[in-house]
Scaffold this motif. Structure first.
Motif, PDB file in Angstrom:
ATOM      1  N   THR A  87      -0.255   7.004  -0.302  1.00  0.00           N
ATOM      2  CA  THR A  87      -1.603   7.626  -1.003  1.00  0.00           C
ATOM      3  C   THR A  87      -2.557   6.763  -0.521  1.00  0.00           C
TER       4      THR A  87
ATOM      5  N   ASP B 138       9.584   9.197  -7.362  1.00  0.00           N
ATOM      6  CA  ASP B 138       9.166   9.057  -6.413  1.00  0.00           C
ATOM      7  C   ASP B 138       9.032   8.283  -5.288  1.00  0.00           C
ATOM      8  N   CYS B 139       9.706   6.995  -6.092  1.00  0.00           N
ATOM      9  CA  CYS B 139       9.681   5.546  -5.320  1.00  0.00           C
ATOM     10  C   CYS B 139      11.055   5.380  -5.044  1.00  0.00           C
TER      11      CYS B 139
ATOM     12  N   THR C  98       0.785  -1.053   0.227  1.00  0.00           N
ATOM     13  CA  THR C  98       0.375  -0.469  -0.067  1.00  0.00           C
ATOM     14  C   THR C  98       0.908   1.708  -0.101  1.00  0.00           C
ATOM     15  N   ALA C  99       0.652   1.690  -1.338  1.00  0.00           N
ATOM     16  CA  ALA C  99       1.430   3.470  -0.867  1.00  0.00           C
ATOM     17  C   ALA C  99       0.812   4.358  -0.150  1.00  0.00           C
TER      18      ALA C  99
ATOM     19  N   GLU D 299      -3.132   3.514  -2.506  1.00  0.00           N
ATOM     20  CA  GLU D 299      -3.360   2.246  -3.404  1.00  0.00           C
ATOM     21  C   GLU D 299      -2.239   1.530  -3.449  1.00  0.00           C
ATOM     22  N   ARG D 300      -2.822   0.609  -3.503  1.00  0.00           N
ATOM     23  CA  ARG D 300      -2.235  -1.170  -3.699  1.00  0.00           C
ATOM     24  C   ARG D 300      -2.244  -1.670  -4.545  1.00  0.00           C
TER      25      ARG D 300
ATOM     26  N   TYR E  97       7.380   2.346   7.308  1.00  0.00           N
ATOM     27  CA  TYR E  97       7.328   1.282   7.203  1.00  0.00           C
ATOM     28  C   TYR E  97       6.981  -0.196   7.449  1.00  0.00           C
TER      29      TYR E  97
ATOM     30  N   ARG F  26       1.450   0.356 -10.362  1.00  0.00           N
ATOM     31  CA  ARG F  26       1.747   1.717 -10.120  1.00  0.00           C
ATOM     32  C   ARG F  26       2.944   2.791 -10.400  1.00  0.00           C
ATOM     33  N   CYS F  27       4.242   2.214 -10.362  1.00  0.00           N
ATOM     34  CA  CYS F  27       5.036   3.515 -11.532  1.00  0.00           C
ATOM     35  C   CYS F  27       4.888   2.948 -12.491  1.00  0.00           C
TER      36      CYS F  27
ATOM     37  N   CYS G 239       8.543  -0.826 -10.021  1.00  0.00           N
ATOM     38  CA  CYS G 239       8.585  -1.581  -9.045  1.00  0.00           C
ATOM     39  C   CYS G 239       7.558  -2.412  -9.313  1.00  0.00           C
TER      40      CYS G 239
END
Length: 199
Positions: free
Chosen positions: A12, A163-164, A9-10, A14-15, A39, A184-185, A180
């Motif tokens: 934000t 940003d990751c 889970t980010a 988002e999963r 985390y 997502r990214c 990743c």
């Protein structure tokens, strides 16, 4: 979901699915130093035992919390290894050389790993129990040493998103993984590239 692939889970909310590609890098998603402390999920030995049940070690043979014996001192050593591995892996992924002190932490962590065995009654592969925290540490450290000192080191990557910072071993056949997760990214990059092409 495949063993070793994690649902993360980010910040934000988002999963997304993430596959680190190897156990020593998978361990990094349990927390870490500095900004990664938020985390942290390994607060006590039982937390690590539960997490290991879905780890890449369970690809070799199933892991059950009943078979795992982790002492608090072992958990501290595993977390020290993990925090050091964050620094080493990021440094290497950026084409730089890690510090000698960090490499010594990895070397000192290379205890004997868990021992696989065949159940005499069923012929099924399993871990000789109990699996100790020292053995878990040894499995991660030996894999890290093999990765960093071998041919696959060139496939150690940090996600290409600005940003990751997730780190992974690119196990794709062409060696072209950049993100990743495409959920997502990778997807964000595609959306942004599409928008940039619009008049």
């Amino acid at each position: 979901m495949r063993v070793g692939t994690r649902l993360l889970t980010a910040a934000t909310g988002e999963r997304f699915r993430f596959d680190a590609g190897c156990f020593c890098l998978e361990l990094l998603i349990t927390g870490g130093p500095g900004p990664y402390q938020r985390y942290e999920i390994l607060h006590e030995p039982a937390d690590l035992a539960r997490w290991l049940e879905g780890s890449r070690l369970a690809e070799v043979a199933p892991l059950s919390g009943d078979d795992i014996r982790i002492q608090p001192a072992e958990l501290r050593r595993i977390k020290r290894f993990r925090d050091t591995m964050w620094s080493v892996a990021r440094t290497v992924a950026h084409g730089e050389r890690p510090s000698s002190a960090d490499l010594e932490v990895l070397n000192d962590s290379a205890e004997p790993p868990p021992r696989p065995r065949l159940d005499p009654a069923t012929g099924v592969r399993q871990w000789a129990s109990p699996v100790t925290g020292g053995q878990i540490l040894g499995a991660a450290a030996r894999e890290a040493i093999e990765l960093l000192g071998g041919d696959r080191v060139e496939r150690l990557r940090e996600c290409a998103a600005d940003d990751c910072q997730l780190l992974f071993l690119d196990t794709s056949r062409p060696g072209s993984r950049r993100w990743c997760s495409m959920q997502r990214c990778g997807n964000r990059h595609k959306v942004n590239a599409h928008r940039a092409r619009q008049p």
